[in-house]
Design a protein around this motif. Structure first.
Motif, PDB file in Angstrom:
ATOM      1  N   LEU A 280       0.825  -1.204   0.000  1.00 36.00           N
ATOM      2  CA  LEU A 280       0.000   0.000   0.000  1.00 36.00           C
ATOM      3  C   LEU A 280       0.859   1.254   0.000  1.00 36.00           C
ATOM      4  O   LEU A 280       1.927   1.296   0.621  1.00 36.00           O
ATOM      5  CB  LEU A 280      -0.909   0.029   1.227  1.00 36.00           C
ATOM      6  CG  LEU A 280      -1.924  -1.101   1.377  1.00 36.00           C
ATOM      7  CD1 LEU A 280      -2.629  -0.986   2.719  1.00 36.00           C
ATOM      8  CD2 LEU A 280      -2.935  -1.080   0.240  1.00 36.00           C
ATOM      9  N   ARG A 281       0.369   2.257  -0.680  1.00 37.10           N
ATOM     10  CA  ARG A 281       1.017   3.567  -0.643  1.00 37.10           C
ATOM     11  C   ARG A 281       0.734   4.250   0.691  1.00 37.10           C
ATOM     12  O   ARG A 281       1.572   4.965   1.240  1.00 37.10           O
ATOM     13  CB  ARG A 281       0.483   4.397  -1.806  1.00 37.10           C
ATOM     14  CG  ARG A 281       1.105   5.770  -1.977  1.00 37.10           C
ATOM     15  CD  ARG A 281       0.768   6.326  -3.361  1.00 37.10           C
ATOM     16  NE  ARG A 281      -0.665   6.293  -3.625  1.00 37.10           N
ATOM     17  CZ  ARG A 281      -1.200   6.319  -4.852  1.00 37.10           C
ATOM     18  NH1 ARG A 281      -0.414   6.362  -5.907  1.00 37.10           N
ATOM     19  NH2 ARG A 281      -2.509   6.298  -5.014  1.00 37.10           N
ATOM     20  N   ASP A 282      -0.480   3.995   1.209  1.00 34.21           N
ATOM     21  CA  ASP A 282      -0.887   4.604   2.474  1.00 34.21           C
ATOM     22  C   ASP A 282      -2.119   3.864   2.975  1.00 34.21           C
ATOM     23  O   ASP A 282      -2.880   3.284   2.203  1.00 34.21           O
ATOM     24  CB  ASP A 282      -1.219   6.087   2.264  1.00 34.21           C
ATOM     25  CG  ASP A 282      -1.578   6.799   3.566  1.00 34.21           C
ATOM     26  OD1 ASP A 282      -1.017   6.409   4.616  1.00 34.21           O
ATOM     27  OD2 ASP A 282      -2.415   7.708   3.532  1.00 34.21           O
ATOM     28  N   ALA A 283      -2.318   3.864   4.285  1.00 35.17           N
ATOM     29  CA  ALA A 283      -3.548   3.354   4.898  1.00 35.17           C
ATOM     30  C   ALA A 283      -3.745   4.103   6.198  1.00 35.17           C
ATOM     31  O   ALA A 283      -2.777   4.363   6.930  1.00 35.17           O
ATOM     32  CB  ALA A 283      -3.458   1.847   5.140  1.00 35.17           C
ATOM     33  N   ARG A 284      -4.985   4.441   6.492  1.00 30.98           N
ATOM     34  CA  ARG A 284      -5.253   5.193   7.727  1.00 30.98           C
ATOM     35  C   ARG A 284      -6.726   5.061   8.101  1.00 30.98           C
ATOM     36  O   ARG A 284      -7.542   4.571   7.314  1.00 30.98           O
ATOM     37  CB  ARG A 284      -4.877   6.660   7.539  1.00 30.98           C
ATOM     38  CG  ARG A 284      -5.711   7.381   6.503  1.00 30.98           C
ATOM     39  CD  ARG A 284      -5.293   8.836   6.335  1.00 30.98           C
ATOM     40  NE  ARG A 284      -4.078   8.944   5.529  1.00 30.98           N
ATOM     41  CZ  ARG A 284      -3.644  10.107   5.057  1.00 30.98           C
ATOM     42  NH1 ARG A 284      -4.277  11.237   5.347  1.00 30.98           N
ATOM     43  NH2 ARG A 284      -2.554  10.160   4.311  1.00 30.98           N
ATOM     44  N   TRP A 285      -7.022   5.510   9.313  1.00 27.54           N
ATOM     45  CA  TRP A 285      -8.399   5.518   9.795  1.00 27.54           C
ATOM     46  C   TRP A 285      -9.066   6.821   9.379  1.00 27.54           C
ATOM     47  O   TRP A 285      -8.468   7.896   9.479  1.00 27.54           O
ATOM     48  CB  TRP A 285      -8.438   5.387  11.316  1.00 27.54           C
ATOM     49  CG  TRP A 285      -7.922   4.073  11.811  1.00 27.54           C
ATOM     50  CD1 TRP A 285      -6.717   3.828  12.388  1.00 27.54           C
ATOM     51  CD2 TRP A 285      -8.607   2.818  11.770  1.00 27.54           C
ATOM     52  NE1 TRP A 285      -6.588   2.502  12.712  1.00 27.54           N
ATOM     53  CE2 TRP A 285      -7.744   1.856  12.341  1.00 27.54           C
ATOM     54  CE3 TRP A 285      -9.865   2.415  11.309  1.00 27.54           C
ATOM     55  CZ2 TRP A 285      -8.094   0.523  12.462  1.00 27.54           C
ATOM     56  CZ3 TRP A 285     -10.216   1.082  11.425  1.00 27.54           C
ATOM     57  CH2 TRP A 285      -9.338   0.153  12.001  1.00 27.54           C
ATOM     58  N   PHE A 286     -10.303   6.710   8.916  1.00 25.85           N
ATOM     59  CA  PHE A 286     -11.083   7.879   8.518  1.00 25.85           C
ATOM     60  C   PHE A 286     -12.391   7.887   9.301  1.00 25.85           C
ATOM     61  O   PHE A 286     -13.148   6.912   9.265  1.00 25.85           O
ATOM     62  CB  PHE A 286     -11.394   7.846   7.017  1.00 25.85           C
ATOM     63  CG  PHE A 286     -10.186   8.022   6.133  1.00 25.85           C
ATOM     64  CD1 PHE A 286      -9.795   9.284   5.719  1.00 25.85           C
ATOM     65  CD2 PHE A 286      -9.438   6.924   5.731  1.00 25.85           C
ATOM     66  CE1 PHE A 286      -8.688   9.445   4.896  1.00 25.85           C
ATOM     67  CE2 PHE A 286      -8.331   7.074   4.910  1.00 25.85           C
ATOM     68  CZ  PHE A 286      -7.944   8.343   4.492  1.00 25.85           C
TER      69      PHE A 286
END
Length: 326
Positions: A280-286
């Protein structure tokens, strides 16, 4: 064009609302081995043909409609190496998928003079899928998936001899007399999941995604693995999160090229992440409220945060969660 069913043939809860999920045809699988019936249907003046050229579907983008050929229009085309693939019946009207990839043409594909009443062009289905009527989009996806399978199985996996199409295109059999192994259409199961923690969901950005696009996590099911285990493994491998309470949502045929997407929700044990940057390039909580206030559509190319295509089950999982329907 004879009308396809405007409602699913079977009432199957959530899956019927997904794009590409049900074209309304009766597949009448018991007829596929009846060579005489199949030949009669192929020659019948009411039979309709779904053209595919090198994995592209024939559509009228202005009218947002599939362009389906009549029997007479199909006969006017250059002969193909193999017979069309039987898809099913709409009432008494048979539908077949025909591969036109043998026709040499430029990047735009062949201009079919056989369909003068429509401004047809060959496009990737994903470019127009959400704009089509649901049954038409599902029909084009079904045809595309079947022809992709045929293209990839022209040789026997056991002895290497050429294969030929039988049973209306739903079986390929080895032509070697000593082998004659049969191959059947394949689909690759893949899990796709929206992971939540409290009032936030986990979304990732794949290196193949356009800038600003975030979506659910997903991955293929491995041999000897349950669907729930695949969900847990993929989430941990991609984002370092451990999950529990894995719950099935719905499924979606996804012929890009040959997948069946199996949608799930899962709860994270904590909000700790360890993102695998090779995946993944990025992963986060939204947060739910933040997404509702800031999300833009896939086609808005300059948007700093946009959601997946509307025809994807990823989008369905996100939308249902945003609306409290998970």
């Amino acid at each position: 064009m004879p009308p396809l069913a405007d409602a699913p043939r079977f009432r199957l809860a959530r899956s019927e609302a997904n794009f590409y999920a049900d074209c309304g045809l009766d597949r009448v699988s018991e007829r596929r081995k009846d060579a005489a019936w199949m030949a009669e249907r192929l020659a019948h003046f009411e039979t309709r043909f779904v053209p595919i050229w090198r994995s592209r579907n024939y559509v009228d983008p202005k009218a947002a409609a599939a362009v389906i050929l009549s029997a007479a229009q199909h006969r006017a085309l250059p002969p193909a190496p193999e017979e069309p693939i039987f898809l099913g019946l709409a009432g008494e009207t048979a539908y077949f998928a025909c591969d036109l990839s043998h026709i040499e043409a430029g990047e735009e594909g062949p201009a079919l003079a056989a369909a003068p009443e429509a401004e047809g062009t060959f496009l990737d289905l994903r470019m127009v899928g959400p704009r089509l009527a649901r049954n038409e989009g599902a029909l084009l996806a079904y045809a595309r998936g079947m022809l992709t399978w045929h293209r990839r199985h022209r040789y026997c996996g056991q002895c290497g001899a050429p294969t030929r199409s039988i049973d209306g295109g739903h079986v390929r059999v080895c032509t070697a007399e000593a082998c004659k192994m049969e191959q059947f259409p394949r689909t690759d199961p893949a899990v796709i999941m929206l992971v939540t923690h409290g009032d936030a969901c986990l979304l990732g950005s794949n290196p193949r995604f356009p800038p600003g696009m975030y979506s659910t996590l997903a991955g293929f099911v491995e041999p000897g693995e349950t669907l729930e285990s695949a969900v847990a493994r993929e989430v941990f491998e991609e984002a370092g999160a451990r999950v529990r309470n894995v719950r099935y949502h719905s499924s979606q045929p996804w012929p890009f090229p040959t997948s069946l997407m199996l949608g799930f929700y899962a709860e994270a044990e904590s909000d700790a992440l360890a993102v695998n940057t090779e995946e993944l390039r990025d992963a986060r909580w939204f947060e739910r409220g933040w997404i509702l206030a800031n999300a833009r559509e896939f086609h808005e190319q300059d948007a700093p945060f946009r959601l997946p295509r509307q025809d994807s089950i990823a989008r369905r999982l996100i939308d249902d969660w945003l609306n409290g329907e998970s």
